[in-house]
Design an enzyme around this catalytic site. Structure first.
Site, short mmCIF file in Angstrom:
data_model
loop_
_atom_site.label_atom_id
_atom_site.label_comp_id
_atom_site.label_asym_id
_atom_site.label_seq_id
_atom_site.Cartn_x
_atom_site.Cartn_y
_atom_site.Cartn_z
N LYS A 277 48.57 53.95 37.59
CA LYS A 277 48.72 52.78 36.72
C LYS A 277 47.40 52.00 36.70
CE LYS A 277 49.93 48.47 37.05
NZ LYS A 277 49.19 47.74 36.00
N GLY B 256 43.03 46.51 45.17
CA GLY B 256 43.25 45.22 44.54
C GLY B 256 43.19 44.12 45.58
N SER B 257 43.93 43.04 45.34
CA SER B 257 43.84 41.89 46.23
C SER B 257 44.63 42.12 47.52
CB SER B 257 44.37 40.63 45.54
OG SER B 257 45.77 40.74 45.38
N GLU C 173 46.54 40.00 48.91
CA GLU C 173 47.89 39.45 48.71
C GLU C 173 48.83 40.52 48.15
OE1 GLU C 173 47.82 36.40 45.80
OE2 GLU C 173 49.96 35.98 45.99
N GLY D 154 48.31 43.74 48.12
CA GLY D 154 48.36 44.85 49.07
C GLY D 154 49.46 44.65 50.11
N GLU E 206 42.79 49.45 49.59
CA GLU E 206 41.42 48.95 49.49
C GLU E 206 41.55 47.54 48.95
OE1 GLU E 206 38.91 50.49 50.55
OE2 GLU E 206 39.29 52.64 50.39
N CYS F 1 34.78 44.03 45.09
CA CYS F 1 35.48 43.68 46.34
C CYS F 1 34.50 43.59 47.50
CB CYS F 1 36.58 44.69 46.63
SG CYS F 1 36.05 46.38 46.45
N GLU G 163 38.29 35.03 48.85
CA GLU G 163 37.57 35.86 47.89
C GLU G 163 37.63 35.20 46.50
OE1 GLU G 163 39.31 39.71 46.88
OE2 GLU G 163 37.29 40.56 46.95
#
Lengths: 288, 504
Positions: B210, B262-263, B265, B267, B284, B318, B415
């Site tokens: 996705k 992704g973030s 949060e 994750g 990641e 990132c 971040e």
């Protein structure tokens, strides 16, 4: 040591305590549980370690990590080998203790031997696993690039109930040979071997705080160990009658993304060292 | 490169500007002559369905959403929104192709498909670069020189592993896991798709991917490439949608492996969603990487490194070097040179080959960046922004430095994911390392010094998965990437990148 006296001398009984930061304190909680032999004889008043004991142990392990993680592989290997030497010298004591806790003599002898051999096995891996699991990466630019394993940090270990000594050794050896420090909940069914193993570690030049041993109960301590924010990884040695443990550990580990290992056996191999390692990749330009 | 002053062409003659006396203030005094990348040869369909079982199909809900160009807010295409029904179809297709085709195919043949894909990506590189820039807002220069070539190289690298896996794991026989659910972000859309798909296929897994809702187009172009390469239907399925689609995908019972970039949060949410299952996971996540400049560094080179570290891809990286840590003795000169250099950064149309900093990926992200800059000012930071002019349409952020910050400031701990750099100073090596490691993250770090022993010492003390010494933001398919601590778990790239997709 055996409590049976074959002379008229009154034996000196050992107080079984915790092993935290290179010392043998009683649990700060003052609690204990009775360990009985098959015939109902009381073997020991074992410390029922508390959440505070675990937190103290984590503090000790974190402090010890700074130096232990930077020791040379050669030195770590020699120290683990020294642990094997010390255990070899105490074969009789550990065998007797296992027998008192209900293990047959033949099995006890074999368990102690295998424990010693496990320590020698992992001692030998100390300066070899980095060679097997490192790489120089041929990047498509003018850089020198290499990847190598580094220890994850402080590791909480929920050691197997049985075999109590061999299980403990199989769990902590790959953790510490890789430069991590450990906070261990020893077997509650046979806690004496784990606690006595602290004496072996203590006489092996292993720095204080590298391994911390707590006796007590999983139900009470599992969440504390899995949720502690200054713990980097947790090793759960799964018990068949405690199927909920892995979900508890995984759920509590999420908050600071602890690395979770769940072992269904106590096989020894170098991939078990790698479960508590991080791969670091370093780049540097190549040029005049 | 042609320059014009106050709308007057300079005719390519050499400009004489006294640096440090009169810095080049681009956007006010000076401008580059436009050099637009052509997009005539690129065809973007007016609408895209879901790529399931080798075909583009209508979504079950019949719902479509717009994907826009963040540089001008124009609609590029309509994108299908997948719901639970579509997710199920995609996972079932992946399972069928895993059982019947892909897991039975020899590694040699699997590898040949991946090589084919890599080659077609190279052939269509310019098209992919243009689409990437139109859809995501990143400078065309970066799409062409970084994103697309690296994505193709990633397929080429893992293609070669497909028939050599037994050499990657000494003493072990690796087996695939099954169906991998992969959810990727919007900052390097095609490159992240390659990072996810290539190792999964090389090891014999099948995939449902996705892409992010703001940047789905290159993943759909990649689906066209899979068709062109005759990849068996169902080996890779690409479903588009929002967070809800991703949540359906990772929690689907038929999935054996979850890989997310992704973030932090999100994750953690994904980690929670798969609790109690046997699904393996790779994450990641975010970063707040420290960039340490020591007094014995090559200052001019270090300044280039700082700029590349934080302004590459608008700071939507990132591993961005978002925390500058400068040794006190050189702080003044580093900052002066940095501010001078920043003034030369061309901010604007991502399709212009001169552009250094393109559009912010979305309105939401722009607001988030603005919120952080405001928070930094409120907490007491000193603000520096370049004097560039921002286009009136689209989403933009000026290159920004927040100095005089403390370790506890939100802009230092969290971040931002934008072109915002914080600056702190340190005196001793120990202090620099202490500050560098003092966040919950551990993705990357940078070290600048001309002293070799210091490089090895400092880089080994940084608790981070990637360390760039005297360089920054370099990537390669052979080089593992991934974080310590709350920056994630598992590695992508290199031999380490195979492990998350195999069992023994």
């Amino acid at each position: 040591m055996s409590r049976q006296e074959n002379s008229d001398r009154l034996g000196v009984l050992k107080t079984y305590k915790l092993y935290i930061d290179g010392k043998f304190p009683r649990t700060e909680s003052g609690r204990y549980f009775k360990l009985k032999a098959a015939d109902g004889k009381i073997l020991a008043n074992v410390c029922q370690g508390s959440r505070k004991d675990v937190r103290d142990a984590v503090t000790a392990a974190r402090t010890a990590f700074a130096k232990w993680s930077r020791q040379t592989a050669y030195l770590r290997g020699q120290i683990l080998y020294r642990v094997a030497e010390m255990l070899e010298g105490r074969r009789l004591q550990f065998t007797e203790e296992l027998v008192e806790q209900g293990v047959t003599r033949d099995k006890a002898i074999a368990e102690v031997s295998e424990s010693i051999d496990t320590l020698v096995y992992y001692a030998g891996w100390s300066d070899k696993y980095p060679q097997i699991f490192s790489a120089v990466n041929p990047v498509a630019s003018s850089h020198f690039n290499f990847s190598m394993p580094e220890p994850t940090g402080v590791v909480c270990v929920l050691a197997p109930e049985l075999p109590s000594l061999l299980g403990l050794v199989r769990a902590i050896a790959p953790v510490i040979i890789g430069g991590n420090t450990a906070v261990v909940l020893v077997s509650s069914k046979q806690p004496l071997s784990g606690i006595t193993f602290g004496e072996v570690l203590h006489t092996s030049d292993l720095p204080s705080g590298v391994v911390n041993l707590v006796s007590g109960f999983r139900d009470e301590l599992i969440k504390t160990m899995a949720s502690h924010m200054d713990v980097n990884a947790i090793l759960l040695c799964a018990e068949k009658d405690r199927v909920g443990d892995s979900v508890v550990v995984q759920e509590q580990a999420i908050e600071n993304l602890k690395r979770v290992s769940v072992w269904k056996d106590i096989e020894a191999n170098p991939y078990r060292i790698m479960e508590f390692q991080e791969i670091k990749t370093t780049w540097h330009p190549v040029g005049a | 490169m042609a320059l014009k002053k106050k709308k007057t062409l300079s005719g390519g003659s050499v400009l004489k500007v006294k640096a440090s006396v009169a810095p080049l203030n681009f956007g006010t005094q000076w401008q580059y002559v436009e050099a637009l990348e052509g997009s005539d040869h690129v065809k973007i369909e007016p609408k895209y369905g879901l790529f399931i079982d080798g075909k583009f199909v209508e979504p079950h809900s019949k719902k479509y959403f717009d994907t826009i160009n963040p540089a001008n807010e124009k609609v590029l295409s309509k994108i299908a929104e997948a719901d639970a029904h579509d997710v199920n179809l995609a996972v079932e297709a992946a399972r069928r192709s895993y059982d019947n085709v892909w897991s039975k195919m020899s590694g040699k043949e699997r590898g040949k498909y991946l090589f084919r894909i890599a080659r077609i990506m190279q052939e269509r590189a310019r098209e992919l670069a243009v689409v990437e820039t139109l859809d995501g807002g990143k400078p065309i220069r970066e799409s062409k020189s970084v994103d697309i070539p690296l994505a193709a190289a990633h397929f080429f690298y893992y293609a070669g592993w497909a028939d050599k896996l037994e050499y990657a794991f000494s003493g072990r026989s690796p087996r695939p896991l099954g169906v991998a659910a992969q959810v990727i972000p919007w900052n390097f859309p095609l490159l992240m798709a390659a990072w996810k798909i290539a190792p999964a296929l090389a090891t014999g897994n099948t995939v449902v991917l996705k892409p992010a809702e703001t940047t789905p187009l290159t993943a759909l172009k990649l689906a066209e490439i899979f068709q062109e390469a005759d990849l068996p239907p169902g080996v890779v399925n690409i479903i588009t949608g929002f967070g809800a689609t991703g949540a359906e995908l990772v929690s689907h019972k038929g999935v054996n492996k979850v890989a997310f970039t992704g973030s932090t949060e999100v994750g953690k949410k994904i980690n929670r969603a798969i609790l109690g299952t046997d699904k393996r996971i790779t994450l990641e996540l975010g970063g707040k990487s420290a960039h340490l400049i020591f007094e014995d560094a090559s200052i001019d080179q270090a300044v280039e490194g700082i700029v590349n570290g934080i302004f590459f891809n608008q700071g939507h990286v990132c591993c961005a070097g978002s925390r500058l840590l400068v040794q006190e003795s050189v702080e003044k000169i580093v900052l002066r040179k940095l501010f001078d250099r920043m003034q030369t950064l061309a901010v604007g149309d991502p399709m212009d080959k001169n552009t250094d900093i393109g559009a912010i990926n979305s309105h939401e992200q722009m607001k988030k960046i603005e919120g952080y800059i405001a928070s930094g000012k409120t907490e007491g930071a000193k603000l520096f922004q370049t004097s560039c002019r921002l286009p009136s349409k689209g989403f933009w952020a000026k290159p920004t430095v927040l100095s005089e910050v403390a370790q506890s400031f939100r802009v230092v701990q969290e971040e931002i994911f934008g072109p915002v750099l914080t600056v702190q100073s340190f005196r001793t090596v120990e202090e620099g390392i202490e500050k560098a490691n003092n966040t919950p993250y551990g993705l990357a770090g940078g070290v600048w010094t001309d002293k070799g022993s210091k490089i090895f010492s400092v880089s080994s003390h940084l608790r981070a998965g990637v360390v760039w010494a005297n360089t920054y933001n370099k990537f390669d398919p052979t080089s593992p990437f991934g974080g310590y601590k709350e920056s994630g778990m598992g590695r992508e790239g290199g031999i380490s990148g195979l492990l998350p997709y195999v069992q023994f």
